[in-house]
Design an enzyme around this catalytic site. Sequence first.
Site, PDB file in Angstrom:
ATOM      1  N   THR A  42       0.854  -1.178   0.000  1.00  0.00           N
ATOM      2  CA  THR A  42       0.000   0.000   0.000  1.00  0.00           C
ATOM      3  C   THR A  42       0.888   1.224   0.000  1.00  0.00           C
ATOM      4  O   THR A  42       1.870   1.272   0.747  1.00  0.00           O
ATOM      5  CB  THR A  42      -0.942   0.033   1.218  1.00  0.00           C
ATOM      6  OG1 THR A  42      -1.345   1.384   1.480  1.00  0.00           O
ATOM      7  CG2 THR A  42      -0.298  -0.519   2.460  1.00  0.00           C
ATOM      8  N   CYS A  68      -1.403   4.805  -5.825  1.00  0.00           N
ATOM      9  CA  CYS A  68      -2.238   3.971  -4.970  1.00  0.00           C
ATOM     10  C   CYS A  68      -2.220   2.596  -5.613  1.00  0.00           C
ATOM     11  O   CYS A  68      -2.338   2.481  -6.850  1.00  0.00           O
ATOM     12  CB  CYS A  68      -3.650   4.527  -4.881  1.00  0.00           C
ATOM     13  SG  CYS A  68      -4.757   3.474  -3.932  1.00  0.00           S
TER      14      CYS A  68
END
Length: 231
Positions: free
Chosen positions: A83, A197
Amino acid sequence: MRTIGLIGGMSWESTAIYYRLVNEAVRARLGGLHSARVLLWSFDFDDIARMQTAGDWDAAGAALAGAARGLRDGGAEALVLCTNTMHKVADAIAGAVDLPFIHLADVTAAAIRRAGCRKPLLLATRYTMEDDFYVGRLRDRHGIEAITPDAEGRALTHSIIYDELCRGIVRDASREALLGVVAAARARGADGVILGCTELGMILDRTCCAEPVFDTTRLHAEAAVDFSLAA
């Protein structure tokens, strides 16, 4: 082959992509029936998202540090945090264990520099776009002056990530909206696009843009395999 420790589940949609990419890369390099040696710690993302919303980054860092210790105890030889956003607490994770931590921003910066870009657009969650932990690292460590969308573009991008991509929803209308954000940044001199992202590769890829596109998920997975297979 060294064992990769994946800290995932944020969201599981992109963690599944990490797992696939890592195994595909190992098979491509070694052939035959080879696959990656991987340990995965997968969070319930709702727990982490609540900490993000509350601004309780200390608790989030402690939770991810606990995952790092669990992976170390299980035999992981390096950590990969699946992440971008949670790299906000990377120091807490890396400091919890004596293992290499493959930092996603550093991997991305290396690719940006190879491409000769100096002013890429960063598309990401609002945490990543609005805090300095990511843009600042690109700037201070790598000399890359990443830019972010305006307030409307940041809100749009964040919403698409959390309300759609993290739930496995990919809409053509959202892709077009993101391309509008890219076009606005192009007019400001952006010379590349960072898919900052790990879910954004589900909706955008290098065929969508004239500029170089840096898919952080793919770059990070390749770096993990580089470590795993290094002599």
